[in-house]
Design an enzyme around this catalytic site. Structure first.
Site, PDB file in Angstrom:
ATOM      1  N   SER A  48       0.822  -1.210   0.000  1.00 53.22           N
ATOM      2  CA  SER A  48       0.000   0.000   0.000  1.00 53.22           C
ATOM      3  C   SER A  48       0.847   1.247   0.000  1.00 53.22           C
ATOM      4  O   SER A  48       1.950   1.270   0.549  1.00 53.22           O
ATOM      5  CB  SER A  48      -0.918   0.035   1.220  1.00 53.22           C
ATOM      6  OG  SER A  48      -1.651   1.254   1.207  1.00 53.22           O
ATOM      7  N   LYS A  50      -4.514  -6.772   3.275  1.00 53.88           N
ATOM      8  CA  LYS A  50      -4.517  -5.621   2.350  1.00 53.88           C
ATOM      9  C   LYS A  50      -5.939  -5.305   1.895  1.00 53.88           C
ATOM     10  O   LYS A  50      -6.323  -4.140   1.764  1.00 53.88           O
ATOM     11  CB  LYS A  50      -3.619  -5.888   1.143  1.00 53.88           C
ATOM     12  CG  LYS A  50      -3.663  -4.797   0.061  1.00 53.88           C
ATOM     13  CD  LYS A  50      -3.257  -3.445   0.627  1.00 53.88           C
ATOM     14  CE  LYS A  50      -3.000  -2.348  -0.396  1.00 53.88           C
ATOM     15  NZ  LYS A  50      -3.896  -2.108  -1.464  1.00 53.88           N
ATOM     16  N   GLU A  98      -9.992   2.010   4.085  1.00 53.71           N
ATOM     17  CA  GLU A  98      -9.702   3.187   3.237  1.00 53.71           C
ATOM     18  C   GLU A  98     -10.999   3.752   2.644  1.00 53.71           C
ATOM     19  O   GLU A  98     -11.238   4.960   2.678  1.00 53.71           O
ATOM     20  CB  GLU A  98      -8.730   2.736   2.130  1.00 53.71           C
ATOM     21  CG  GLU A  98      -8.428   3.713   1.024  1.00 53.71           C
ATOM     22  CD  GLU A  98      -7.520   3.077  -0.050  1.00 53.71           C
ATOM     23  OE1 GLU A  98      -6.446   2.543   0.296  1.00 53.71           O
ATOM     24  OE2 GLU A  98      -7.892   3.098  -1.245  1.00 53.71           O
ATOM     25  N   HIS A 127      -7.519  -3.468   4.640  1.00 53.50           N
ATOM     26  CA  HIS A 127      -6.940  -2.112   4.604  1.00 53.50           C
ATOM     27  C   HIS A 127      -7.724  -1.256   3.620  1.00 53.50           C
ATOM     28  O   HIS A 127      -8.107  -0.127   3.911  1.00 53.50           O
ATOM     29  CB  HIS A 127      -5.461  -2.205   4.211  1.00 53.50           C
ATOM     30  CG  HIS A 127      -4.854  -0.894   3.773  1.00 53.50           C
ATOM     31  ND1 HIS A 127      -5.117  -0.336   2.537  1.00 53.50           N
ATOM     32  CD2 HIS A 127      -4.033  -0.018   4.411  1.00 53.50           C
ATOM     33  CE1 HIS A 127      -4.474   0.813   2.437  1.00 53.50           C
ATOM     34  NE2 HIS A 127      -3.808   1.027   3.558  1.00 53.50           N
ATOM     35  N   ASN A 128      -7.963  -1.782   2.429  1.00 54.74           N
ATOM     36  CA  ASN A 128      -8.678  -1.000   1.422  1.00 54.74           C
ATOM     37  C   ASN A 128     -10.121  -0.741   1.833  1.00 54.74           C
ATOM     38  O   ASN A 128     -10.662   0.326   1.561  1.00 54.74           O
ATOM     39  CB  ASN A 128      -8.629  -1.705   0.064  1.00 54.74           C
ATOM     40  CG  ASN A 128      -7.291  -1.521  -0.634  1.00 54.74           C
ATOM     41  OD1 ASN A 128      -6.276  -1.309   0.023  1.00 54.74           O
ATOM     42  ND2 ASN A 128      -7.283  -1.607  -1.941  1.00 54.74           N
TER      43      ASN A 128
END
Ligand code: 6PG
Length: 480
Positions: free
Chosen positions: A128, A182, A189, A185-186
């Protein structure tokens, strides 16, 4: 062979990662791209990098020292499978294939399962930080075997962002763990971006301030507990003036948000895992709604509340929005960590929550000051049942909740859509509630489908004879 690491796929992310690798002491970087023009351009533009360029897979593989390590940076999907098979057919046991794209973790689990019997390591890795991060220091989330991390770890640590002296990389867990983390994480986000967008919208409509003025508010917020990359870039975007019209850029950008899929995956998997990531889901749906042009046009004449939305005390309202944003943001991260915990349990990963918070402190898109507090919370109690009940976060939402409620009320009364603010508050109240109307839902389910229920006052599983004399019987658990 002269290179200790190779990169396949030299679009912006791959090129920048290769340059980052080459800039670190001790690395010699082999590069390969399907169309050789791009390789030549990269090598010509960056002679300082000392790249070892190849125009065939055979030469690329031959240029790598053993154990060979190659990072694939191509568009996730079928392209990745093709590159993997080219490398796997040439690599030997002990060599390492790293997929650094935004792969679906289910694909990563499958690929790892196919490749590991050959003795080659396959490591799905979340990376990222966008283009800038790839070049100067991303946050890196590798999965794969612990053994492969012995070789890979130091190389990744050499290029990762650094937070308080620690490189933002850790072995997340085996097989697809890195890509799973990940993905979440997105998802976070998406939620964070939507919350910031709602805050902007409320302030603009409630106070009439211009984008440039609101940019100053975000810049100010960025000096406090909300300090984060996304708040910082929001100020930059709001300050930007369009050259051709002289208008704020944000006013000439079409209001239809795109998405490449990782947010939707986060929600799909949360549904499968039974984890309520409502803030993330609302953020994904808000993007979908924005792109429904025909429905939005057809609905534009639907009635809203009477009167203008104008707040009496602009400064007080802005402070309320700031607190609502902080509380909602805590909920978004809390939900994201819940999904990581559930995923780790489902897929057998030993994920250290505190380490994830630490590697997100720098380099990645959701980097934020308060990740230190999340790391502290999990350090204090690794079995923490919900982030929001950790003392620091409990105090934070306690302090913010009155403002949070005022903002959600104001939004509802004035007809401004705040799906992420509202759903975060509803989630918070759902967690707090001593009794939920889920009891009634259980009664309804038992009525039409004899789905049974449990009682608060004794053990066992029960059913009311709804179409009989409505007496209660004890039964064995129903599966329908
Ligand atoms: C990152 C970003 C990166 C990318 C997202 C954007 O961590 O560096 O998350 O992976 O910008 O895929 O996704 P959308 O296009 O779906 O907004």
């Amino acid at each position: 062979p002269s290179a200790n690491i190779g990169v396949v796929g030299l679009a912006v992310m791959g090129s920048n990662l290769a340059r980052n690798l080459a800039s670190r002491e001790g690395n010699t970087v082999a590069v390969f791209n399907r169309s050789p023009e791009r390789t030549r351009t990269l090598v010509d533009e960056h002679p300082e990098a000392g790249f070892v360029a190849s125009e065939s897979y055979d030469d690329f593989v031959a240029s790598l020292q053993k154990p060979r390590t190659a990072i694939i940076m191509v568009q996730a999907g079928r392209g990745t499978d093709a590159v993997i098979s080219e490398l796997a057919s040439r690599f030997e046991p002990g060599d390492i294939i790293v997929d650094g794209g935004n792969a679906n973790f289910h694909d990563t689990i499958r690929r790892e399962g196919e490749i590991s019997p050959t003795g080659i390591h396959f490591v799905g890795t979340g990376i990222s930080g966008g283009e800038e991060g790839a070049l100067n220091g991303p946050s890196i989330m590798p999965g794969g075997s612990a053994e492969s991390y012995e070789t890979l770890g130091p190389i990744l640590a050499s290029i990762a962002a650094v937070a308080e002296g620690e490189p933002c990389v850790t072995h997340v867990g085996t097989d697809g763990a890195g890509h799973f983390v990940k993905m979440v994480h997105n998802g976070i986000e998406y939620a964070d971006m939507q919350l910031i967008a709602e805050a902007y919208d409320l302030i603009r409509q409630g106070t009439g301030k211009s984008p440039a003025e609101i940019a100053e508010i975000f810049a100010e917020w960025n000096t406090g507990e909300l300090e984060s990359y996304l708040i910082e870039i929001t100020a930059e975007v709001l300050r930007q003036v369009d050259a051709s019209t002289g208008l704020p850029l944000v006013d000439v950008i079409l209001d239809e948000a795109g998405a490449k899929g990782t947010g939707a995956w986060t929600v799909q998997n949360a549904l499968d895992l039974g984890v309520p990531v409502s803030g993330i889901a609302e953020a994904v749906f808000a993007r979908s709604l924005s792109s429904k042009r025909a429905q939005r046009e057809a609905s534009a004449t639907l009635p809203g509340p009477d009167g203008e939305f104008a707040v009496a005390d602009a400064d007080a309202f802005i402070e309320d929005v700031r607190q609502a944003l902080y509380a909602s943001k805590i909920i978004a991260y809390s939900q994201g960590f819940d999904e990581i915990i559930a995923g780790a349990e489902q897929f057998g990963w030993d994920v250290k929550k505190g380490d994830i918070a630490k590697i997100w402190r720098a380099g990645c898109i959701i980097r934020a000051r308060f990740l230190n507090r999340i790391a502290d919370a999990y350090a204090e109690d690794p079995e923490l049942v919900a982030l929001v009940v950790a003392p620091y976060f409990r105090d934070a939402v306690t302090g913010a909740q009155a403002a949070w409620r005022r903002v959600v009320v104001a939004a509802a009364q004035s007809g401004i859509p705040t799906p992420a603010f509202s759903s975060s508050l509803a989630y918070y109240d759902g967690l707090r509630a001593p009794r939920l109307p889920a009891a009634l839902v259980q009664g309804q389910r038992d009525f039409f489908g004899a789905h049974t229920y449990k009682r608060v006052d004794k053990e066992g599983v029960f059913h009311t004879l709804w179409s009989g004399d409505r007496s209660e019987i004890e039964t064995t658990p129903s599966s329908h």
